[in-house]
Design an enzyme around this catalytic site. Structure first.
Site, mmCIF file in Angstrom:
data_model
loop_
_atom_site.group_PDB
_atom_site.id
_atom_site.type_symbol
_atom_site.label_atom_id
_atom_site.label_comp_id
_atom_site.label_asym_id
_atom_site.label_seq_id
_atom_site.Cartn_x
_atom_site.Cartn_y
_atom_site.Cartn_z
ATOM 1 N N SER A 44 0.848 -1.187 0.000
ATOM 2 C CA SER A 44 0.000 0.000 0.000
ATOM 3 C C SER A 44 0.892 1.248 0.000
ATOM 4 C CB SER A 44 -0.956 -0.037 1.199
ATOM 5 O OG SER A 44 -2.002 0.880 1.030
ATOM 6 N N ASP A 70 -9.652 -3.423 -5.875
ATOM 7 C CA ASP A 70 -9.132 -2.599 -4.785
ATOM 8 C C ASP A 70 -9.630 -1.168 -4.963
ATOM 9 O OD1 ASP A 70 -7.677 -1.318 -2.822
ATOM 10 O OD2 ASP A 70 -5.758 -2.211 -3.383
ATOM 11 N N HIS A 89 -8.427 -4.745 -1.464
ATOM 12 C CA HIS A 89 -7.151 -4.214 -0.986
ATOM 13 C C HIS A 89 -6.361 -5.267 -0.207
ATOM 14 C CE1 HIS A 89 -4.424 -0.925 -0.241
ATOM 15 N NE2 HIS A 89 -4.464 -1.107 1.061
#
Length: 743
Positions: free
Chosen positions: A594, A680, A715
């Site tokens: 991320s 995501d 995600h």
């Protein structure tokens, strides 16, 4: 030139016959602040275009082909994770009202079942608050299955449970389900007395819906097209959804909206904010109960957003007098806890006026960060960060009363005195519960769940997460070291390895980092990480600036126009590691996800020669494009973290100086794997999908650059624990192969 300390470096095993997919170019131009950027791969953003899907599937096929020789290693890692995990298990029961609630997992099943059994009410504190002994493989008398997520997930390509909330009387349950990975949930209400679903279903909402204490209203949040929670609504059970009341509508696209019931169970706490400031409103639940259709009750602001204070507020009653406890950063960057008269707190006073009325309970400190607090009828529990560690501290409400009457400031007392590196968390604390749930974990100690009786200062260990396969904590060790950054700042790093490792012999290293949003990389245990350590890897966590490990200033030094500190700190840790006798400087691989994926993209541009491999999970590698488009998911919310490149030329130029996608250059990149998910909503798949072909285009080396995309995930990747273990095995096999370990 190879260091004399390094052994002959094992070579990775890749399928060199595999041919990467060709990625067509369709140049588009982004023009900002007199600067034009040509982007050849922006066309990959068209998620619904069959050509895009076909290209992504070719990328997956190439990634599998390149790593085809690692199948045995992947299988071994998956088997090790599974063999160490007690698949049929249950959580420690937690008491709410007249029931004990717990989760069961069963071997062969991906998801948990949520269950409960009746509680005793004998008047004996110990007996009534000692959880029942629940066998892992058999049901207790009176056990009820409230929700079996395996049944809910059946036939779905993806499943994630959002909220799960039961009213204290045990009558109603609300839960939410995401069946695609895009983090938009459908919210349901179940009558636990009949086992049937109520007709009250709200679709397409944010994850955190909950019921008010009396079970009369379902409170939920809507998200806009950019996935920003922007509107809070209340649904009175049994009424049409189109009569739901709007409790708050937030116009500011840079603020996040959330809500919860306050600890006193008499108010809704409605909060809008960002990483730098917020605004909390308190709404009396009695007013919500009395509200009719079309007449939303009024909420009251505690500290307006214009004051730019970051704070939390909780009403509390002390000796029959109402107060509001404020944990705030006004003239106290690391936090301060104060008590304010209830009427004063809700009367719209300026900060100067408010300061003149409050009493300090926990003062500001330059070395201790106050993150938040909870309370029951006898004690307040504070979440603290000190010496880089998350801790739990307690203060009796009697001591707070004495302070309000002019007595000395109380000092929080901590129930744990643990290892050098550990994490202590408050896991459960309710107004009418005499017991506080505490969790303890470290790099070498699996999760321990305790019940803490603060009035007696006694800890009761309820469970330690079992790790099978002969695991012993004493076979592993962790310690802290410090690396010097280019500006002289000392950066902490955690070093984890087997206890029997010869630290005078060079070992392969995997270095992990994150460093954004004031999120700290806390000491924690990982079953899967054992597969790395047992293969001789030394695992290093770089606690770089931008995280919160060393207080608020540590975060501020790694955001906006100081963001590059995050990247140079990580490289400084690598340089420190490379000089240690226990590290093979030619075998250091990097890993982050991320915002940590942005870190990976930045450091591989800055210092590609220092790493033998890089794994970037759901990587935020094209931040300028994303943050410059407010219509993209979460973009406007990111301005307080990175700056606003649309309006501020300096921010734009600064971001373009480090953005990974913008700074790909002609160098020999190491092996790189970018893993992402099609659905995501936090970091769009298109960022790594564009980054990978650009890297391939510019690299002067022959190392493989891979894109692996989960076509049904979000995600966090695919859903279900077995699928996630498979993903971990793939990622670890990639990293180990970069280190020259193929078995």
């Amino acid at each position: 030139m190879t260091s004399p300390r390094s052994r002959e470096t094992p070579r990775p095993t890749w399928n060199t016959d595999a041919v990467p997919p060709e990625t067509r170019k369709a140049p588009t131009t982004r023009s900002m602040h007199g600067h034009d950027v040509v982007d050849d791969y922006e066309w990959l953003r068209a998620k619904d275009d069959p050509q895009v899907i076909e290209h992504l599937e070719r990328e997956n096929a190439y990634a599998e082909s390149v790593t085809s020789g690692l199948g045995t290693l992947r299988s071994s890692i998956f088997g090790e994770i599974r063999s160490r995990t007690q698949e049929t298990d249950l959580s420690v029961p937690n008491r709410l009202g007249d029931w004990w609630y717990f989760r069961r997992t069963v071997e062969g099943k991906n998801y948990a079942s949520f269950c409960r059994v009746p509680a005793l009410n004998t008047g004996d504190l110990r007996a009534d608050w000692t959880p029942p002994e629940v066998p892992a493989d058999a049901a207790l008398d009176g056990e009820e299955v409230l929700l079996d997520c395996n049944e809910l997930a059946e036939g779905l390509p993806f499943f994630a449970l959002g909220s799960f909330h039961v009213t204290e009387d045990g009558r109603l349950l609300t839960y939410s389900v995401d069946d695609s990975g895009d983090e938009r949930f459908d919210q349901y209400v179940k009558d636990l007395t009949t086992g049937s679903l109520l007709p009250d279903v709200v679709e397409g909402v944010f994850a955190g819906g909950f019921l008010t204490p009396k079970g009369s209203h379902l409170v939920y949040t809507l998200v806009d097209d950019s996935w920003r929670p922007y509107e809070l609504r209340s649904h009175r059970l049994g009424t049409p959804v189109d009569q739901d009341l709007v409790l708050h509508h937030e116009e500011d696209v840079a603020l996040w909206l959330g809500a919860e019931t306050t600890a006193d169970e008499k108010h809704l706490c409605i909060d809008v904010g960002c990483s730098e400031y917020n605004e909390t409103r308190l709404l009396a639940l009695a007013d919500l109960e009395a509200a009719g259709p079309g007449r939303a009750p009024v909420s009251h602001v505690v500290i307006p957003r214009e004051e730019r204070v970051l704070y939390s507020a909780e009403p509390i009653e002390l000796d029959g007098r109402p107060y509001v406890l404020l944990c705030h950063d006004h003239q106290a960057p690391n936090g301060e806890l104060t008590a304010v008269d209830y009427d004063s707190a809700l009367s719209g006073l300026s900060m100067d006026e408010l300061r003149s009325t409050w009493t300090v309970v926990v003062p500001a400190s330059s070395t201790r960060r106050l993150n938040g607090f909870h309370f029951n009828q006898t004690h307040l529990a504070a979440s603290l960060r000190e010496d880089g560690l998350e801790k739990a501290g307690f203060i009796s409400l009697d001591a707070i009363r004495e302070t309000l009457e002019g007595g000395d400031l109380p000092e929080p007392f901590e129930p744990f005195s643990g290892e050098e590196l550990y994490t202590a968390k408050i896991t459960a604390m309710a107004l009418r519960s005499p017991v506080v749930g505490l969790g303890y974990i470290s790099y070498v100690t699996p999760w321990r769940q305790y019940d803490y009786f603060p009035g007696l200062d006694e800890l009761e260990l309820r469970k330690q997460t079992p790790v099978l396969g002969g695991f012993r904590s004493e076979d592993y060790v962790a310690h802290r070291e410090w690396a010097q950054a280019p500006d002289g700042t000392m950066v902490p790093l955690s070093v984890i390895h087997r206890a029997d490792a010869d630290l005078q012999t060079p070992h392969p290293v995997i270095q992990y980092g994150y460093g954004s949003y004031e999120a700290s990389s806390n000491p924690g245990f990982s079953v899967s990480r054992l597969s790395l350590l047992d293969r001789g890897v030394v695992y290093v966590v770089a606690h770089v600036r931008g995280g919160g490990e060393l207080g608020r200033d540590w975060y501020l030094q790694g955001k906006k126009l100081q963001k590059i500190n995050t990247f140079t700190d990580f490289v400084a840790v690598t340089d420190h590691v490379a000089t240690q006798p226990w590290a093979d400087e030619s075998r250091i691989a990097a890993y982050g996800g991320s915002a940590g994926g942005l870190l990976m993209g930045a450091i591989v541009n800055m210092a590609p020669e220092k790493y033998c491999g890089v794994l970037a999970a759901v990587p935020f590698v094209d931040p300028v494009t994303s943050i410059s488009d407010p219509d993209l998911p979460l973009s406007a919310l990111e301005w307080e973290e990175w700056g606003n490149p649309i309006e501020d030329k300096e921010v734009y130029e600064y971001m373009t100086s480090y953005a990974p996608y913008e700074n790909v250059r002609s160098v020999a990149y190491p092996p790189i794997a970018a893993v992402t998910s099609l659905n995501d909503t936090r970091v769009l798949y298109v960022e790594p999908a564009k980054w990978v072909p650009k890297l391939r285009e510019h690299t002067t080396g022959t190392a493989p650059i891979l894109l692996r995309i989960e076509m049904d995930g979000g995600h966090g990747g695919g859903s279900g624990r077995y699928r996630q273990w498979e993903d971990t095995a793939w990622e670890y096999a990639f990293l180990l192969n970069c280190l020259g370990i193929d078995s």
